[in-house]
Design an enzyme around this catalytic site. Structure first.
Site, PDB file in Angstrom:
ATOM      1  N   GLU A  90       1.994   4.715  -0.212  1.00 50.71           N
ATOM      2  CA  GLU A  90       2.746   5.283  -1.591  1.00 50.71           C
ATOM      3  C   GLU A  90       3.184   3.945  -2.325  1.00 50.71           C
ATOM      4  OE1 GLU A  90       5.463   8.355  -1.043  1.00 50.71           O
ATOM      5  OE2 GLU A  90       4.392   9.403   0.461  1.00 50.71           O
ATOM      6  N   CYS A 103       7.815  -0.192  -6.862  1.00 44.68           N
ATOM      7  CA  CYS A 103       8.496   0.060  -5.383  1.00 44.68           C
ATOM      8  C   CYS A 103       7.085  -0.008  -4.409  1.00 44.68           C
ATOM      9  CB  CYS A 103       9.290   1.233  -5.191  1.00 44.68           C
ATOM     10  SG  CYS A 103       9.649   1.171  -3.493  1.00 44.68           S
ATOM     11  N   CYS A 110       6.047   3.705   9.753  1.00 46.72           N
ATOM     12  CA  CYS A 110       7.445   2.607  10.339  1.00 46.72           C
ATOM     13  C   CYS A 110       7.689   3.211  11.641  1.00 46.72           C
ATOM     14  CB  CYS A 110       8.386   3.198   9.262  1.00 46.72           C
ATOM     15  SG  CYS A 110       9.862   1.945   9.533  1.00 46.72           S
ATOM     16  N   CYS A 114      14.616   5.737  11.452  1.00 44.58           N
ATOM     17  CA  CYS A 114      15.865   6.275  10.745  1.00 44.58           C
ATOM     18  C   CYS A 114      15.754   7.757  10.747  1.00 44.58           C
ATOM     19  CB  CYS A 114      16.134   5.358   9.449  1.00 44.58           C
ATOM     20  SG  CYS A 114      16.292   3.620   9.439  1.00 44.58           S
ATOM     21  N   CYS A 117      14.922   9.467   7.220  1.00 48.04           N
ATOM     22  CA  CYS A 117      13.846   8.830   6.342  1.00 48.04           C
ATOM     23  C   CYS A 117      12.393   9.412   6.681  1.00 48.04           C
ATOM     24  CB  CYS A 117      13.453   7.354   6.514  1.00 48.04           C
ATOM     25  SG  CYS A 117      12.427   6.642   5.725  1.00 48.04           S
ATOM     26  N   CYS A 331      10.734   7.655  -1.148  1.00 47.45           N
ATOM     27  CA  CYS A 331      10.178   7.114  -0.069  1.00 47.45           C
ATOM     28  C   CYS A 331       9.493   7.987   1.054  1.00 47.45           C
ATOM     29  CB  CYS A 331      11.135   6.552   0.958  1.00 47.45           C
ATOM     30  SG  CYS A 331      10.674   5.133   1.791  1.00 47.45           S
TER      31      CYS A 331
END
Ligand code: SAH
Length: 342
Positions: A90, A103, A110, A114, A117, A331
């Site tokens: 994205e 962005c 990932c 976290c 997220c 995100c």
């Protein structure tokens, strides 16, 4: 096969030298690549023989727009792009008074884990190459028909977990023969991989470092950010001070405001005492609710009180304006939604 966009300018020169080409070819080809061509054949001022030779050794990456959402409220555009191997990432384009910001993502998924997220839910699939990181800027810019003047590495992925490719991307996007975005117009956000922050400080590229701090003490930070168990807040802040000393660049701290977890005036007090005296800026972000977690955003009153406390202590703090709230611009949300459907 080499993706020509993965090479830095110097690497491209070396590659072309192995094909017996003169140096000026690198300038010609680099400029084409950064104008967003999607094939070697589009480089029409190269001879047919040279194009054929290049095609035997290299390709030119491109991105496919799978989905494009534009906010009716503030024009923010969110892209779901497909990479050549079918993976999806994205990017978000935001219109500010001072220019257009993109962005971008640096990894597919990932591995930082976290708790708040959406990008980390399925773990890390793979790193993006330097060219794939650049493609987001090139294709979004072509699509909107305008120059992008600011870049934030705050999309999917941990940029410092893909250090080499990110660094090559930064050098290329800043290159005068490319789109030439000034380092001062680029921000890199990290959850805090300390050795890489120290390495970045030595690179002589004065970008803004954004630190995803999100907590005023190690107890709270370790609960939602596993990286804190490897590098605690004091170690992280020491690295930030070093970055500041070497680059002269003010540090940004990102602080997601989570109801009842990290948003009391007491927490503001703890945060202030940790970063006091440092040239920095705190960006307070009402946490975005993601379906994978139970975190709820702080109420406006708590956010204001937190901000006022920081300012009273001489620490500049702003509350991030929410852009693209009608298109799930935060995100990892879109990619996640697609994975669940397919
Ligand atoms: N991995 C990097 C960059 C990507 S995330 C980093 O950790 O900094 C970009 C920012 O969005 C980070 O500050 C991240 O902590 C924050 N973020 C992630 N999920 C969020 C959520 N649900 N609400 C608010 N901010 C979030």
């Amino acid at each position: 096969m080499n993706n020509l966009k993965d090479f830095t300018f110097e690497q491209l020169e070396q590659f072309l030298a192995t094909l017996g080409q003169p140096k000026f070819r690198a300038k010609q080809i680099f400029a084409w690549l950064h104008r967003g061509v999607t094939s070697i054949d589009e480089m029409t001022d190269l001879s047919k023989d040279l194009r054929n030779l290049l095609k035997q050794q290299a390709t030119v990456s491109s991105l496919k727009i799978v989905q494009k959402l534009q906010s009716k409220i503030d024009k923010t555009v969110k892209y779901l792009f497909e990479l050549s191997d079918g993976n999806r990432i994205e990017s978000v384009v935001m219109y500010y008074a001072h220019g257009i910001t993109i962005c971008i993502s640096t990894q597919v998924g990932c591995r930082m884990g976290c708790g708040f997220c959406a990008s980390t839910v399925g773990g890390l699939v793979r790193n993006l190459s330097a060219g794939e990181i650049l493609d987001q800027v090139l294709f979004a810019s072509l699509d909107i028909g305008e120059r992008i003047s600011n870049i934030v590495l705050m999309g999917i992925g941990e940029p410092l977990d893909n250090y080499e490719n990110v660094l090559n991307f930064l050098k290329n996007v800043n290159h005068p023969l490319g789109i030439n975005v000034g380092y001062r117009h680029i921000s890199l956000s990290t959850c805090g991989i300390v050795p890489k922050i120290l390495a970045l400080a030595e690179e002589n590229i004065p970008i803004t470092l954004s630190i995803s701090l999100h907590a005023p003490n190690d107890v709270i930070r370790s609960q939602s950010m596993p990286i804190n168990k490897s590098y605690d807040i004091d170690t992280l802040l020491k690295a930030c001070r070093q970055y500041l000393k070497v680059t002269g660049r003010r540090i940004t701290f990102e602080y997601a405001m989570i109801n009842g977890l990290n948003d009391s005036v007491d927490n503001a007090q703890q945060l202030a005492s940790k970063i006091k005296g440092m040239s920095c800026h705190v960006n307070l972000i009402p946490v975005n609710a993601v379906s994978e977690s139970s975190y709820v955003k702080s109420n406006a009153q708590a956010i204001r009180a937190f901000q006022q406390h920081l300012e009273k202590k001489g620490i500049p703090a702003t509350v991030r304006r929410e852009l693209g709230s009608d298109i799930q611009a935060a995100c990892g949300q879109l990619r996640q939604q697609h994975e669940q459907k397919s």
